[in-house]
Write an enzyme that holds these catalytic residues in place. Structure first.
Site, PDB file in Angstrom:
ATOM      1  N   LYS A 169       0.945  -1.059  -0.041  1.00  0.00           N
ATOM      2  CA  LYS A 169      -0.097  -0.150  -0.007  1.00  0.00           C
ATOM      3  C   LYS A 169       0.734   1.342  -0.069  1.00  0.00           C
ATOM      4  O   LYS A 169       0.626   2.153  -0.693  1.00  0.00           O
ATOM      5  CB  LYS A 169      -1.015   0.023   1.227  1.00  0.00           C
ATOM      6  CG  LYS A 169      -1.520   1.358   1.529  1.00  0.00           C
ATOM      7  CD  LYS A 169      -2.507   1.271   2.895  1.00  0.00           C
ATOM      8  CE  LYS A 169      -1.886   1.686   4.121  1.00  0.00           C
ATOM      9  NZ  LYS A 169      -1.512   3.000   4.501  1.00  0.00           N
TER      10      LYS A 169
ATOM     11  N   ASP B 178       4.626   0.300  12.291  1.00  0.00           N
ATOM     12  CA  ASP B 178       3.316  -0.251  11.749  1.00  0.00           C
ATOM     13  C   ASP B 178       3.005  -1.696  12.024  1.00  0.00           C
ATOM     14  O   ASP B 178       1.781  -2.105  11.740  1.00  0.00           O
ATOM     15  CB  ASP B 178       3.294  -0.198  10.211  1.00  0.00           C
ATOM     16  CG  ASP B 178       3.244   1.292   9.779  1.00  0.00           C
ATOM     17  OD1 ASP B 178       2.838   2.239  10.586  1.00  0.00           O
ATOM     18  OD2 ASP B 178       3.596   1.584   8.339  1.00  0.00           O
TER      19      ASP B 178
HETATM   20  N1  EPU Z   1       6.830  14.347  10.763  1.00  0.00           N
HETATM   21  C1  EPU Z   1       6.929  15.757  11.096  1.00  0.00           C
HETATM   22  N2  EPU Z   1       6.815  16.749  10.136  1.00  0.00           N
HETATM   23  C2  EPU Z   1       6.932  16.319   8.831  1.00  0.00           C
HETATM   24  C3  EPU Z   1       6.929  14.894   8.215  1.00  0.00           C
HETATM   25  C4  EPU Z   1       6.854  14.171   9.583  1.00  0.00           C
HETATM   26  O1  EPU Z   1       6.928  16.204  12.036  1.00  0.00           O
HETATM   27  O2  EPU Z   1       7.202  17.155   7.781  1.00  0.00           O
HETATM   28  C5  EPU Z   1       6.713  13.448  11.988  1.00  0.00           C
HETATM   29  C6  EPU Z   1       5.339  12.661  11.859  1.00  0.00           C
HETATM   30  O3  EPU Z   1       4.640  13.496  12.695  1.00  0.00           O
HETATM   31  C7  EPU Z   1       5.770  11.631  12.544  1.00  0.00           C
HETATM   32  C8  EPU Z   1       7.109  10.985  11.932  1.00  0.00           C
HETATM   33  O4  EPU Z   1       7.632  12.271  11.543  1.00  0.00           O
HETATM   34  O5  EPU Z   1       5.670  11.489  13.817  1.00  0.00           O
HETATM   35  C9  EPU Z   1       7.298  10.275  10.892  1.00  0.00           C
HETATM   36  O6  EPU Z   1       6.670  10.442   9.837  1.00  0.00           O
HETATM   37  P1  EPU Z   1       6.904   9.990   8.206  1.00  0.00           P
HETATM   38  O7  EPU Z   1       6.830  11.156   7.583  1.00  0.00           O
HETATM   39  O8  EPU Z   1       8.130   9.255   8.318  1.00  0.00           O
HETATM   40  O9  EPU Z   1       5.759   9.059   7.992  1.00  0.00           O
HETATM   41  P2  EPU Z   1       4.653   9.345   6.986  1.00  0.00           P
HETATM   42  O10 EPU Z   1       5.233   9.426   5.657  1.00  0.00           O
HETATM   43  O11 EPU Z   1       3.656  10.207   7.239  1.00  0.00           O
HETATM   44  C10 EPU Z   1       4.683   6.784   6.235  1.00  0.00           C
HETATM   45  C11 EPU Z   1       3.493   5.540   6.241  1.00  0.00           C
HETATM   46  C12 EPU Z   1       3.092   5.298   7.535  1.00  0.00           C
HETATM   47  C13 EPU Z   1       4.270   4.760   8.436  1.00  0.00           C
HETATM   48  C14 EPU Z   1       5.247   5.693   8.363  1.00  0.00           C
HETATM   49  C15 EPU Z   1       6.649   5.527   9.142  1.00  0.00           C
HETATM   50  C16 EPU Z   1       2.589   6.153   4.075  1.00  0.00           C
HETATM   51  C17 EPU Z   1       1.373   6.463   3.401  1.00  0.00           C
HETATM   52  N3  EPU Z   1       2.449   6.068   5.375  1.00  0.00           N
HETATM   53  O12 EPU Z   1       3.947   7.610   6.747  1.00  0.00           O
HETATM   54  O13 EPU Z   1       1.876   3.956   7.542  1.00  0.00           O
HETATM   55  O14 EPU Z   1       3.752   4.640   9.845  1.00  0.00           O
HETATM   56  O15 EPU Z   1       5.585   6.318   7.015  1.00  0.00           O
HETATM   57  O16 EPU Z   1       7.176   4.436   8.812  1.00  0.00           O
HETATM   58  O17 EPU Z   1       3.407   5.744   3.663  1.00  0.00           O
HETATM   59  C18 EPU Z   1       0.284   2.740   8.151  1.00  0.00           C
HETATM   60  O18 EPU Z   1       0.518   2.315   7.001  1.00  0.00           O
HETATM   61  O19 EPU Z   1      -0.507   2.328   8.804  1.00  0.00           O
HETATM   62  C19 EPU Z   1       0.982   4.009   8.278  1.00  0.00           C
HETATM   63  C20 EPU Z   1       0.580   5.006   9.049  1.00  0.00           C
END
Ligand code: EPU
Length: 442
Positions: free
Chosen positions: A23, A310
């Site tokens: 996904k 996750d």
């Molecule tokens: N963060 C910030 N500022 C930003 C970006 C992130 O503070 O600009 C913080 C977030 O608040 C969070 C942390 O950094 O606390 C990690 O966030 P990240 O950006 O790495 O995650 P994401 O891209 O929003 C993806 C997956 C998530 C998964 C995370 C970590 C997708 C669509 N989602 O999220 O998947 O938990 O990486 O591996 O790729 C899931 O599938 O259930 C899911 C939540």
């Protein structure tokens, strides 16, 4: 009409299960497909509501899309885009659609994308995404809940992320593909989904190197160097980890096909330490089993290659009946223990203090009425219900449907006693188990 899972626990899962496409990869590949003109075809697309939402976002930009669920493929032809706006109605349904910002900036040098709002599992800000685009030369205004980004030209830059954010790494990568010169992302996320996106972009004609390490370099190319492609999405490591957990939790034995074991090294190592048996049968096939009560372990969730957040809830379900005391520290999200009160309702002994959970293993869980608060918490409750004594009802299935393709059908083929029913059916009907019918499950 709302739906619920009805699950009778206690049956060891047995058999073979095939893992679908990731996904968290395919959603980004779909966004990346708008960079090139022509019809790009993506294979191994899982049948999930999140995929449908991303298709709507892309179709709303004017791209032509064809989703063939039988073939598990999507065609995206973004030759003619008619809009640069991703509406709030769509982005609010799925945060991952914010990735369209980087793709639109590459393709159109302008994008109006709704800011995703709050999220149940944590604050999930997008400030690193915005700062990254600004470093490439985009002027960004936030107005009326939308990010309006615009640039006459994007120019490569050195960008160091405060934390290795998956989404920020991806948005910056996408925005930098057609920029002038080189962009270097330091402290980049190293997740397999980032590598998949880089491979996709390189097949498209881009020049991305270093994906899978903490430093990614994107050398800007000319638009005419990009062309439509065919590409197959990697398997979903979190779905694979979920079935590994389900076999282990129910003291079952099963074969998991279409898995990339290297993507699950940390998780597998912890499961082995707990006492599970995991064998590599073929390069992409694992055999997972567990006969005895597991031992407790401690772990901290971390960005890849550390323990995946996750799968944290899944591991908590396993620890809930393990021998001894296990401690989980959730380091990525502020609010990712929402399964705790539900597991407690099943008899688990869990003490939570901010981002730490102390789990004292009990002998068994018992079925209960449960609420899925988010995707992974919901899936971990399904696994908990499958191993518990008695019947559980789980509501809020829309969360689970976002990330698990044909969850109940796959589990039923493994012998799991799980049914999806409309909430209106209050009295338990006969339970249908695979091809066997008429077994009352209460
Ligand atoms: N963060 C910030 N500022 C930003 C970006 C992130 O503070 O600009 C913080 C977030 O608040 C969070 C942390 O950094 O606390 C990690 O966030 P990240 O950006 O790495 O995650 P994401 O891209 O929003 C993806 C997956 C998530 C998964 C995370 C970590 C997708 C669509 N989602 O999220 O998947 O938990 O990486 O591996 O790729 C899931 O599938 O259930 C899911 C939540």
């Amino acid at each position: 009409m709302t739906q619920k899972f009805y699950i009778k626990g206690g049956t060891p899962l047995k058999g073979e299960v095939e893992i679908g496409g990731a996904k968290n990869s395919v959603l980004k590949l779909m966004a990346a497909a708008i960079l090139a003109k022509g019809a790009t075809k993506i294979y191994n697309v899982p049948d999930l509501t999140d995929v449908e939402i991303m298709l709507n976002v892309i179709a709303d930009l004017g791209a032509k899309t064809v989703y063939d669920k039988r073939e598990k493929s999507i065609v995206i032809d973004a030759t003619d885009l008619t809009s640069i706006t991703a509406k709030y109605e769509l982005v609010s349904k799925m945060r991952a659609s914010f990735i369209i910002l980087g793709a639109l900036m590459s393709r159109c040098k302008e994008a109006i994308v709704a800011l995703p709002g709050g999220c149940a599992i944590g604050e999930r800000r997008v400030d690193f995404h915005i700062k990254g685009l600004e470093a490439l030369g985009a002027k960004i205004k936030i107005e009326n809940g939308y990010v309006h980004a615009k640039a006459n030209k994007l120019t490569g830059a050195d960008i160091c992320l405060d934390i290795p954010s998956v989404g920020a790494t991806e948005n910056i990568m996408l925005a930098a593909i057609l920029a002038n010169g080189a962009t270097r992302i330091q402290n980049a996320a190293q997740e397999p989904e980032i590598v998949d996106l880089a491979n996709f972009l390189n097949t498209l004609g881009a020049d991305v190197s270093g994906a899978g390490t903490s430093e990614i370099v994107i050398n800007g190319v000319k638009p005419e160097q990009l062309h439509a492609i065919e590409y197959t999405t990697i398997p979903d490591r979190i779905e694979a980890g979920t079935y590994m957990s389900a076999f282990i939790a129910t003291r079952g034995k099963g074969i998991i096909k279409n898995v990339f074991p290297a993507h699950l090294t940390f998780f597998t190592d912890k499961l082995l330490k707990m006492g599970a048996n995991i064998k590599l049968l073929e390069p992409n096939v694992l055999e997972v089993s567990c006969k005895n009560r597991l031992n407790s372990i401690n772990f901290v969730t971390q960005p890849y290659p550390g323990f995946p957040t996750d799968l944290q809830s899944m591991a908590m379900t396993l620890l809930s009946t393990a021998n001894g005391v296990g401690i989980i520290t959730e380091s990525l999200y502020e609010n990712r223990f929402m399964q705790v009160p539900e597991l407690r309702r099943m008899g688990a002994d869990i003490h939570q203090d901010r981002n730490h959970a102390i789990i004292k293993g009990v002998k068994k869980l018992t079925g209960a009425g449960l609420v899925a608060s988010d995707l992974r918490a919901g899936a971990s409750l399904v696994v908990a219900a499958l191993m518990a004594d008695g019947v559980s009802e789980i509501e809020n299935l829309h969360h689970i449907d976002r990330g698990y393709e044909k969850f109940e059908s796959k589990l039923r083929l493994l012998g799991g006693k799980i049914e999806r029913r409309d909430d209106a059916i209050v009295s338990p009907q006969n339970f249908t188990e695979g091809k066997q019918k008429n077994e009352s499950y209460i």
